[in-house]
Design an enzyme around this catalytic site. Structure first.
Site, PDB file in Angstrom:
ATOM      1  N   GLU A 140     -10.192   1.904 -29.632  1.00 24.79           N
ATOM      2  CA  GLU A 140     -10.155   2.796 -30.799  1.00 24.79           C
ATOM      3  C   GLU A 140     -10.501   4.189 -30.272  1.00 24.79           C
ATOM      4  O   GLU A 140     -11.667   4.532 -30.123  1.00 24.79           O
ATOM      5  CB  GLU A 140     -11.150   2.326 -31.865  1.00 24.79           C
ATOM      6  CG  GLU A 140     -11.037   3.080 -33.193  1.00 24.79           C
ATOM      7  CD  GLU A 140     -12.008   4.254 -33.317  1.00 24.79           C
ATOM      8  OE1 GLU A 140     -11.557   5.329 -33.777  1.00 24.79           O
ATOM      9  OE2 GLU A 140     -13.180   4.110 -32.954  1.00 24.79           O
TER      10      GLU A 140
ATOM     11  N   ASP B 242     -14.936   0.115 -30.126  1.00 23.92           N
ATOM     12  CA  ASP B 242     -15.138   1.209 -31.068  1.00 23.92           C
ATOM     13  C   ASP B 242     -15.465   2.518 -30.355  1.00 23.92           C
ATOM     14  O   ASP B 242     -16.167   2.529 -29.337  1.00 23.92           O
ATOM     15  CB  ASP B 242     -16.289   0.825 -32.012  1.00 23.92           C
ATOM     16  CG  ASP B 242     -16.565   1.883 -33.069  1.00 23.92           C
ATOM     17  OD1 ASP B 242     -15.677   2.134 -33.897  1.00 23.92           O
ATOM     18  OD2 ASP B 242     -17.678   2.460 -33.060  1.00 23.92           O
TER      19      ASP B 242
END
Length: 644
Positions: free
Chosen positions: A365, A312
């Site tokens: 990401e 993330d």
């Protein structure tokens, strides 16, 4: 002070931990049921280099640690204690005294299980008892390359896929039944679980963690999560875990000021603070933090058999200025905004993961334009093997929200992604981030009337599925969830009782299975030779046509997208081979919610040169429609198959 050997620890392991290279730290740190001499008990070990004293407190001593003071292990900054006659199920914390005399109760950073919130204590757990049944899955992974295989991921928030009411969650074990069956039937190849690391606040969805080694107790025990993953593997489904090394929450029982000083977040508050989220960033230059985080990535693959990690917020890790007001900006030693410690950490992370698990997925990401994210570290890259294509997603959602009359001026939004489509190994994400409060659901982002929204979503999904790159779809989007995602409630499954939603669900299932059966749509995702434009410049009519190619000589497919609200009769497209072309999917078919009762099964090419190709097809295009054709070298209708 004690020596490591006296409590069954390795001096070399502690040295490697301090050096940032103990990549299985979870075998040393935390609470481990062991036998020491003639006694059975639990060995506790924690890193707290600046503490004055530490005691283990818990249910076994009425939370009074006077008789259970931990001792320093050499000069390593590690404290340890063996407590006899306790075992799995023991609830505990560390009572840490800072150099200033402040007493803090902290959860174990290496806890393998935690109390159900609002409880915050750690629980002694033996993770070695689960018997895995995924040998065939593990062999299959070794034989396949993810770059040349289908990857169609279903993103799931376990608390709201289905539940029994507010905070009445299904268990991991329940999910191993219905969820895994559903994903299999729908044709997905992977499940991506939003973070299952322990976290105090439901509304953070797991992105603000306190227990990096602890599967959240909201949904059950670690063994139940293992069962869910094992069940996925038995059904041929890979499991990707959303992993959040970029920041951690500030709750008192967590990592913040763990021993009274900022050992996990680093001493510079301008670097540590993440004001947009109210969280703290890890100090990626600290070698012990590197051991902690890299071991955590290895832990989920080693102990839980997770197949990959979606990492993330990479952009916020590598950019010192991202989401920071001007007064909080810092610079690296070269005067730039790059977080050189984070960049080196990510390279080290990926090198280590692929050393131990060469068949794993490491997916960034990353919303930045940082180059070579998916290039090997020896070539100067960050070392991931896939990256989310956020640019494609933003361009396409912006385009689909436009009124048809305005699209002629923004044709580049649907074509620009092919300029850079092969610069990285991309995943095309339609994730939870796009359907949260204030952003509308995917269906409701589409322009036009109610019926037109469904037609355009079918068109959009067709383009998405046949565009180069692996795929990810957030739960509920497969039937056109109308409302935004509500994390505290179950998905709107009742919508499947309504014809258009039900037929959208059938369309997505059909599209998913067609994708899996057509190598042209995934064999050359990372190869420019796997894509060809046929018709790219028709902005006036909002039409694009392109080919995808597999490795076989005649392994190709043709995608036809009409993004306008106008029907077109006898539209001509060029094709490379003479013969018949099979209509795999026409999104305007009545079975999918469209208006066409009859869709031709085969279209025969003409020996007419068109668009630089030796043959051509004549097709009718409905407004807001998608058609997928494949070349059929057979002799006609008797060769027809359908994807249902």
């Amino acid at each position: 002070m004690i020596n490591a050997a006296s409590i069954g620890m390795s001096t070399r392991d502690l040295y490697l931990f301090n050096q940032g290279t103990l990549f299985h730290s979870y075998r040393t740190f935390g609470a481990h049921p062991i036998r020491l001499g003639d006694d059975s008990g639990v060995r506790f070990a924690v890193w707290a280099p600046n503490a004055r004293s530490i005691r283990v407190v818990g249910s076994f001593n009425d939370w009074n640690g006077k008789r259970h003071a931990m001792l320093k292990v050499g000069e390593t900054g590690v404290w340890s204690l063996f407590v006899p006659e306790i075992g799995p199920g023991t609830v505990y914390k560390y009572e840490i005294e800072s150099q200033q005399g402040k007493i803090m109760l902290k959860s174990d950073p290496f806890a393998f299980q935690s109390e159900l919130r609002p409880g915050t204590a750690s629980i002694v757990t033996d993770l070695g008892g689960y018997r895995w049944r995924d040998d065939s899955w593990q062999r299959r992974k070794q034989e396949e390359s993810p770059y040349h295989e289908p990857m169609l991921t279903y993103e799931v928030h376990l608390g709201s896929w289905k539940n029994n009411g507010k905070e009445l969650f299904w268990t991991y074990e329940q999910m191993a039944g219905e969820l895994v069956d559903y994903v299999t039937i729908m044709g997905y190849t992977h499940i991506e679980l939003m973070p299952v690391t322990e976290h105090p606040l439901d509304q953070s969805w797991g992105y603000q963690a306190t227990g990096y080694y602890s599967a959240t107790s909201r949904y059950g025990t670690p063994e139940q999560l293992m069962f869910l993953i094992d069940r996925c593997h038995e059904r041929g489904i890979g499991v990707i875990l959303d992993w959040v090394p970029g920041h951690f929450c500030k709750d008192d029982h967590g990592l913040r000021l763990f021993d009274g000083t900022p050992i996990y977040e680093g001493a510079n508050p301008l670097r540590a603070e993440k004001p947009l989220w109210g969280t703290l960033a890890f100090d990626f230059g600290c070698t012990e933090v590197q051991s902690f985080l890299i071991s955590n990535a290895i832990y989920w693959m080693d102990v839980f058999h997770v197949d990959g990690l979606r990492v993330d917020a990479v952009a916020s890790m590598i950019d010192l200025h991202l989401d920071k007001p001007p007064e909080m900006r810092t610079f690296n030693k070269h005067g730039g905004s790059e977080n050189t410690d984070a960049i080196q950490f990510l390279k080290k992370l990926n090198e280590t993961v692929f050393h131990y698990f060469p068949d794993s997925l490491m997916i960034a990401e990353d919303s930045s334009s940082w180059p070579a994210v998916t290039s090997p570290t020896y070539m100067g890259g960050l070392g991931f093997n896939f990256k989310w294509n956020m640019g494609w997603m933003n361009d396409m959602l912006r385009y689909m929200a436009l009124a048809p009359k305005d699209r002629i001026h923004h044709h580049n939004l649907i074509t620009f992604s092919l300029v850079y489509a092969f610069s990285e190994n991309f995943v095309l994400p339609l994730s939870h981030d796009e359907v949260v409060h204030g952003k509308k659901s995917l269906l409701n982002k589409m322009s036009g009337t109610y019926d037109q929204k469904f037609a355009q979503l079918r068109l959009f999904y067709g383009y998405w599925m046949t565009h180069p790159g692996k795929k990810l779809l957030f739960m509920g989007s497969e039937w056109g969830q109308y409302d935004e995602w509500k994390d505290a409630e179950s998905l709107d499954w009742k919508l499947l009782d309504y014809p258009l939603h039900n037929r959208m669900h059938h369309y997505v299932k059909t599209l998913n299975h067609a994708y899996a059966q057509l190598p042209s749509l995934w064999e050359r995702d990372c190869d420019p030779g796997g894509f060809e434009w046929i018709d790219v410049h028709n902005a006036a009519q909002c039409i694009i046509v392109f080919m995808r190619r597999g490795h076989g000589i005649n392994e190709f497919s043709v995608s036809i997208c009409n993004f306008s609200d106008q029907p077109l009769q006898s539209y001509v497209i060029g094709v490379p081979e003479p013969g018949f072309y099979r209509v795999v999917i026409n999104s305007e078919s009545n079975e999918f919610g469209g208006t066409w009762e009859h869709v031709p099964e085969l279209i025969e090419s003409r020996p007419v040169i068109w668009q630089g190709r030796p043959c051509s097809l004549v097709v009718d295009l409905a407004p807001f429609s998608f058609q997928l054709l494949t070349y059929d070298p057979g002799e006609g209708p008797q060769m027809v198959e359908t994807f249902h």
